[in-house]
Design a protein around this motif. Sequence first.
Motif, PDB file in Angstrom:
ATOM      1  N   GLN A  15      -1.269  14.380  -9.802  1.00 46.22           N
ATOM      2  CA  GLN A  15      -2.384  14.905  -9.004  1.00 46.22           C
ATOM      3  C   GLN A  15      -2.479  14.179  -7.669  1.00 46.22           C
ATOM      4  N   ILE A  16      -2.109  12.922  -7.638  1.00 45.59           N
ATOM      5  CA  ILE A  16      -2.106  12.167  -6.375  1.00 45.59           C
ATOM      6  C   ILE A  16      -1.066  12.749  -5.424  1.00 45.59           C
ATOM      7  N   LYS A  17       0.112  13.107  -5.946  1.00 43.43           N
ATOM      8  CA  LYS A  17       1.153  13.739  -5.126  1.00 43.43           C
ATOM      9  C   LYS A  17       0.626  15.051  -4.557  1.00 43.43           C
ATOM     10  N   MET A  18      -0.089  15.823  -5.383  1.00 46.27           N
ATOM     11  CA  MET A  18      -0.659  17.084  -4.905  1.00 46.27           C
ATOM     12  C   MET A  18      -1.698  16.837  -3.823  1.00 46.27           C
ATOM     13  N   GLN A  19      -2.446  15.755  -3.947  1.00 44.35           N
ATOM     14  CA  GLN A  19      -3.414  15.403  -2.906  1.00 44.35           C
ATOM     15  C   GLN A  19      -2.687  15.188  -1.582  1.00 44.35           C
ATOM     16  N   HIS A  20      -1.571  14.480  -1.623  1.00 43.45           N
ATOM     17  CA  HIS A  20      -0.802  14.219  -0.406  1.00 43.45           C
ATOM     18  C   HIS A  20      -0.197  15.505   0.164  1.00 43.45           C
ATOM     19  N   LEU A  21       0.256  16.401  -0.704  1.00 44.75           N
ATOM     20  CA  LEU A  21       0.891  17.634  -0.249  1.00 44.75           C
ATOM     21  C   LEU A  21      -0.098  18.674   0.262  1.00 44.75           C
ATOM     22  N   THR A  22      -1.312  18.681  -0.297  1.00 43.03           N
ATOM     23  CA  THR A  22      -2.265  19.746   0.022  1.00 43.03           C
ATOM     24  C   THR A  22      -3.484  19.298   0.818  1.00 43.03           C
ATOM     25  N   GLY A  23      -3.791  18.014   0.773  1.00 35.95           N
ATOM     26  CA  GLY A  23      -5.005  17.537   1.426  1.00 35.95           C
ATOM     27  C   GLY A  23      -6.249  17.734   0.572  1.00 35.95           C
ATOM     28  N   ILE A  24      -6.083  18.207  -0.664  1.00 29.68           N
ATOM     29  CA  ILE A  24      -7.213  18.385  -1.577  1.00 29.68           C
ATOM     30  C   ILE A  24      -7.426  17.069  -2.316  1.00 29.68           C
ATOM     31  N   ASP A  25      -8.627  16.534  -2.252  1.00 32.57           N
ATOM     32  CA  ASP A  25      -8.948  15.276  -2.912  1.00 32.57           C
ATOM     33  C   ASP A  25      -8.574  15.345  -4.392  1.00 32.57           C
ATOM     34  N   GLN A  26      -8.022  14.259  -4.924  1.00 28.77           N
ATOM     35  CA  GLN A  26      -7.546  14.244  -6.316  1.00 28.77           C
ATOM     36  C   GLN A  26      -8.636  14.619  -7.303  1.00 28.77           C
ATOM     37  N   TYR A  29      -9.069  18.257  -7.072  1.00 30.32           N
ATOM     38  CA  TYR A  29      -7.883  18.903  -7.635  1.00 30.32           C
ATOM     39  C   TYR A  29      -7.953  18.908  -9.166  1.00 30.32           C
ATOM     40  N   SER A  30      -8.396  17.810  -9.749  1.00 28.86           N
ATOM     41  CA  SER A  30      -8.553  17.720 -11.196  1.00 28.86           C
ATOM     42  C   SER A  30      -9.549  18.769 -11.689  1.00 28.86           C
ATOM     43  N   LYS A  31     -10.643  18.934 -10.973  1.00 32.51           N
ATOM     44  CA  LYS A  31     -11.652  19.941 -11.348  1.00 32.51           C
ATOM     45  C   LYS A  31     -11.068  21.344 -11.265  1.00 32.51           C
ATOM     46  N   ILE A  32     -10.212  21.592 -10.279  1.00 34.83           N
ATOM     47  CA  ILE A  32      -9.560  22.896 -10.140  1.00 34.83           C
ATOM     48  C   ILE A  32      -8.672  23.153 -11.350  1.00 34.83           C
ATOM     49  N   GLU A  33      -7.860  22.158 -11.721  1.00 32.98           N
ATOM     50  CA  GLU A  33      -6.978  22.319 -12.879  1.00 32.98           C
ATOM     51  C   GLU A  33      -7.755  22.522 -14.171  1.00 32.98           C
ATOM     52  N   ASN A  34      -8.924  21.943 -14.268  1.00 33.84           N
ATOM     53  CA  ASN A  34      -9.724  22.050 -15.487  1.00 33.84           C
ATOM     54  C   ASN A  34     -10.728  23.200 -15.459  1.00 33.84           C
TER      55      ASN A  34
END
Length: 73
Positions: A15-26, A29-34
């Motif tokens: 999720q941290i990598k996704m934060q770096h790639l998308t600019g969405i706070d980790q 991002y976790s809330k989105i996945e859940n």
Amino acid sequence: MNRIKELRIERGYTQIKMQHLTGIDQSDYSKIENGKRYLTFEQCRKVAIALNTSMDYLAGLTDEKKPYPRAHK
């Protein structure tokens, strides 16, 4: 498991990598996945690009993971 999480794990991304790639706070991002938060259109676009897929695949409108050809600017 939702498609975003499934693809993220397939790609070997955290999720941290996704934060770096998308600019969405980790934490967001976790809330989105859940399923506790929805993506905006722009966030969905960024996630699709980061995961090399289409927005339609993320939305469940197609089962084809392969992204569409990108428009050249």
